[in-house]
Design a protein around this motif. Structure first.
Motif, short mmCIF file in Angstrom:
data_model
loop_
_atom_site.label_atom_id
_atom_site.label_comp_id
_atom_site.label_asym_id
_atom_site.label_seq_id
_atom_site.Cartn_x
_atom_site.Cartn_y
_atom_site.Cartn_z
N VAL A 268 0.82 -1.21 0.00
CA VAL A 268 0.00 0.00 0.00
C VAL A 268 0.85 1.27 0.00
N THR A 269 2.00 1.22 0.67
CA THR A 269 2.79 2.44 0.87
C THR A 269 3.19 3.10 -0.46
N ALA A 270 3.51 2.30 -1.47
CA ALA A 270 3.92 2.87 -2.75
C ALA A 270 2.76 3.61 -3.42
N PHE A 271 1.54 3.08 -3.26
CA PHE A 271 0.38 3.73 -3.87
C PHE A 271 0.00 5.01 -3.15
N LEU A 272 0.02 4.98 -1.81
CA LEU A 272 -0.41 6.14 -1.02
C LEU A 272 0.74 7.08 -0.68
N GLN A 273 1.96 6.67 -1.00
CA GLN A 273 3.15 7.50 -0.74
C GLN A 273 3.25 7.85 0.75
N VAL A 274 3.14 6.83 1.59
CA VAL A 274 3.27 7.00 3.04
C VAL A 274 4.34 6.03 3.55
#
Length: 243
Positions: free
Chosen positions: A198-204
């Protein structure tokens, strides 16, 4: 009946409660309109006759209640909308319908393959079936605020006569049409730490708290027609369903 109940009430009402109530009433009564900018802290403190520290405590609670939202470098804006909330009779994509700000861009990418074991179980389909799997990232003002992973058995793609070579039709399928086709849905909600998927998609960063919803869509014969996994940032969403 066997539980021990202890009261810690000291009968003291926090000083910020009164100012919270006053600003809340002014927001609900339309003194401050949805989308308008709230006056600065010095102006509000003088208007309501409180210290800036007390005012900030009240504003913090108003923000937590999603009545206002702070925008870095711009100020504080009213987000109260009495009409907000998805009726229980509607089946929707919550990443779009529950966003606090308008979704301005959606990027989708999809492929085909056999269903995962969990998709077989959730949708009640055979391992031999082919599934369309779509990753979708939702942006507001150029910033990603939500991500979804949608799995749809190809037979329902064919039933809706969708041309997946057409980007607009593919977009409509995973964000609108599959929800319109559904007769019922089952949802589960969690707050989870963001992981690599998820982190790559939401940039978190990893471990950032995010809201996770799994929504299983069912057709008129109670057959599973889609499995939807939604991930979004809590500060950008109000999850309200009117029952």
């Amino acid at each position: 009946m066997n539980k021990k109940i202890t009261s810690l009430n000291d009968n003291k009402i926090p000083s910020y409660v009164s100012i919270y109530n006053q600003i809340y009433s002014d927001i609900v009564d339309g003194v401050y309109k949805n989308g308008s900018q709230l006056p600065s802290e010095p102006v509000l403190a003088e208007k309501y006759g409180v210290s800036r520290n007390t005012l900030r405590q009240a504003l913090t609670i108003l923000n937590e209640d999603h009545l206002i939202a702070k925008q870095q470098g711009k100020g504080t804006f009213i987000t109260y909308d009495p009409g907000r909330g998805v009726p229980a009779s509607r089946i929707v994509n919550p990443v779009i319908e529950c966003a606090r700000r308008e979704i301005t861009e959606i990027k989708i990418s999809y492929n085909y393959g056999p269903p995962t074991e969990i998709a077989q179980h959730r949708l009640g389909i055979r391992v031999s079936e082919i599934v369309m799997a779509s990753n979708n990232v939702y942006y507001s003002g150029g910033r990603p605020i939500g991500h979804s992973f949608v799995q749809i058995p190809v037979r329902y793609v064919n039933e809706l006569d969708v041309d997946l070579n057409n980007e607009d039709e593919a977009y409509a399928l995973v964000n609108r049409r599959i929800f319109e086709l559904a007769s019922s849905a089952e949802l589960s909600f969690k707050v989870v730490p963001a992981e690599d998927n998820v982190t790559a998609f939401l940039q978190v960063e990893n471990e950032t708290p995010i809201i996770y919803i799994e929504e299983i869509l069912y057709g008129s014969q109670k057959e599973g027609i889609a499995r939807c996994k939604f991930y979004f940032l809590p500060e950008d969403y109000d999850i309200n369903f009117r029952l």
